[in-house]
Design an enzyme around this catalytic site. Structure first.
Site, PDB file in Angstrom:
ATOM      1  N   HIS A  15       0.400  -1.009   0.048  1.00 38.72           N
ATOM      2  CA  HIS A  15       0.044   0.023  -0.003  1.00 38.72           C
ATOM      3  C   HIS A  15       0.677   1.153  -0.106  1.00 38.72           C
ATOM      4  CE1 HIS A  15      -0.254   0.568   4.287  1.00 38.72           C
ATOM      5  NE2 HIS A  15       0.754   0.549   4.336  1.00 38.72           N
ATOM      6  N   CYS A  34       4.667   4.782   5.683  1.00 39.34           N
ATOM      7  CA  CYS A  34       4.073   4.511   4.909  1.00 39.34           C
ATOM      8  C   CYS A  34       3.408   5.151   3.052  1.00 39.34           C
ATOM      9  CB  CYS A  34       2.249   4.033   5.358  1.00 39.34           C
ATOM     10  SG  CYS A  34       2.873   3.029   6.467  1.00 39.34           S
ATOM     11  N   HIS A  40       4.421  -0.302  -0.580  1.00 39.15           N
ATOM     12  CA  HIS A  40       5.812  -1.129   0.364  1.00 39.15           C
ATOM     13  C   HIS A  40       4.819  -2.144   0.800  1.00 39.15           C
ATOM     14  CE1 HIS A  40       3.877   1.857   2.791  1.00 39.15           C
ATOM     15  NE2 HIS A  40       4.019   0.519   3.641  1.00 39.15           N
ATOM     16  N   HIS A  42       2.906  -4.938   3.874  1.00 42.98           N
ATOM     17  CA  HIS A  42       3.092  -5.210   4.843  1.00 42.98           C
ATOM     18  C   HIS A  42       2.207  -6.764   5.417  1.00 42.98           C
ATOM     19  CE1 HIS A  42       3.247  -2.077   7.039  1.00 42.98           C
ATOM     20  NE2 HIS A  42       2.659  -0.713   6.073  1.00 42.98           N
ATOM     21  N   ASP A  80      -4.590 -10.103  -0.870  1.00 42.93           N
ATOM     22  CA  ASP A  80      -3.064 -11.126  -1.037  1.00 42.93           C
ATOM     23  C   ASP A  80      -2.235 -11.042  -1.790  1.00 42.93           C
ATOM     24  OD1 ASP A  80      -1.578 -12.830   0.794  1.00 42.93           O
ATOM     25  OD2 ASP A  80      -2.026 -14.147  -0.345  1.00 42.93           O
ATOM     26  N   HIS A  81      -1.305 -10.586  -1.761  1.00 43.04           N
ATOM     27  CA  HIS A  81      -0.270 -10.142  -3.070  1.00 43.04           C
ATOM     28  C   HIS A  81      -0.996  -9.009  -3.458  1.00 43.04           C
ATOM     29  CE1 HIS A  81       1.664 -13.285  -1.678  1.00 43.04           C
ATOM     30  NE2 HIS A  81       2.780 -12.804  -1.281  1.00 43.04           N
ATOM     31  N   GLU A 125      -0.947  -4.176  11.468  1.00 35.23           N
ATOM     32  CA  GLU A 125      -0.332  -4.455  10.682  1.00 35.23           C
ATOM     33  C   GLU A 125       0.916  -4.690  10.528  1.00 35.23           C
ATOM     34  OE1 GLU A 125      -0.546  -0.309   7.630  1.00 35.23           O
ATOM     35  OE2 GLU A 125       0.693   0.485   9.277  1.00 35.23           O
TER      36      GLU A 125
END
Ligand code: NI
Length: 138
Positions: A15, A34, A40, A42, A80-81, A125
């Site tokens: 994100h 962030c 990047h 998490h 996811d991913h 997170e």
């Protein structure tokens, strides 16, 4: 008898926290690392709690296989991913903070889990930073 049963899940996602109407400098001041314009990732840890009455016939509150399936369909497959900002429609115009991700997950699961149950979403997170949302408006 009221109880809460929980299912844990996990997803990895990228994100960027930022406002389009702010400069990169201001975004960095407010959102820190962030706000990296190149994104990047998490490792998100999710706990979905379902609150309700135990069925005296089965001894179950809810069959967790069903909750597992809803989490897979509503969270793991779409998130996811993925790059949340770029690939997940809910975050096209919504900053993907932990708070907002938890609300999006709660709303998606609320549409699936029968209304006789209350639900609670806990989203980590990082191992030390997490939010809990149970649908309140204040
Ligand atoms: Ni971040």
């Amino acid at each position: 008898m009221k109880m809460k049963v929980c299912r844990k899940a996990h997803f990895n996602a990228a994100h960027r926290l930022y406002r389009k109407d702010w400069s990169d400098e201001k975004n960095f001041q407010v959102f820190g690392k962030c706000s990296n314009p190149l994104y990047h990732g998490h490792n998100y840890e999710l706990i979905v709690g379902v609150i309700g009455d135990i069925d005296p016939e089965t001894g179950f509150l809810i069959d967790l296989k069903i909750v597992k399936q809803y989490i897979k369909e509503e969270v793991e497959i779409p998130f996811d991913h993925k790059n949340l900002n770029e690939e997940v429609a809910e975050f096209k115009n919504l900053n993907p903070t932990t708070e907002n991700i938890a609300i999006v997950i709660w709303n998606k699961l609320r549409n699936k889990i029968p209304a006789k149950y209350d639900i609670e979403v806990t989203l980590y997170e990082t191992p030390r930073n997490f939010v809990i949302y149970s649908g309140g408006t204040n």
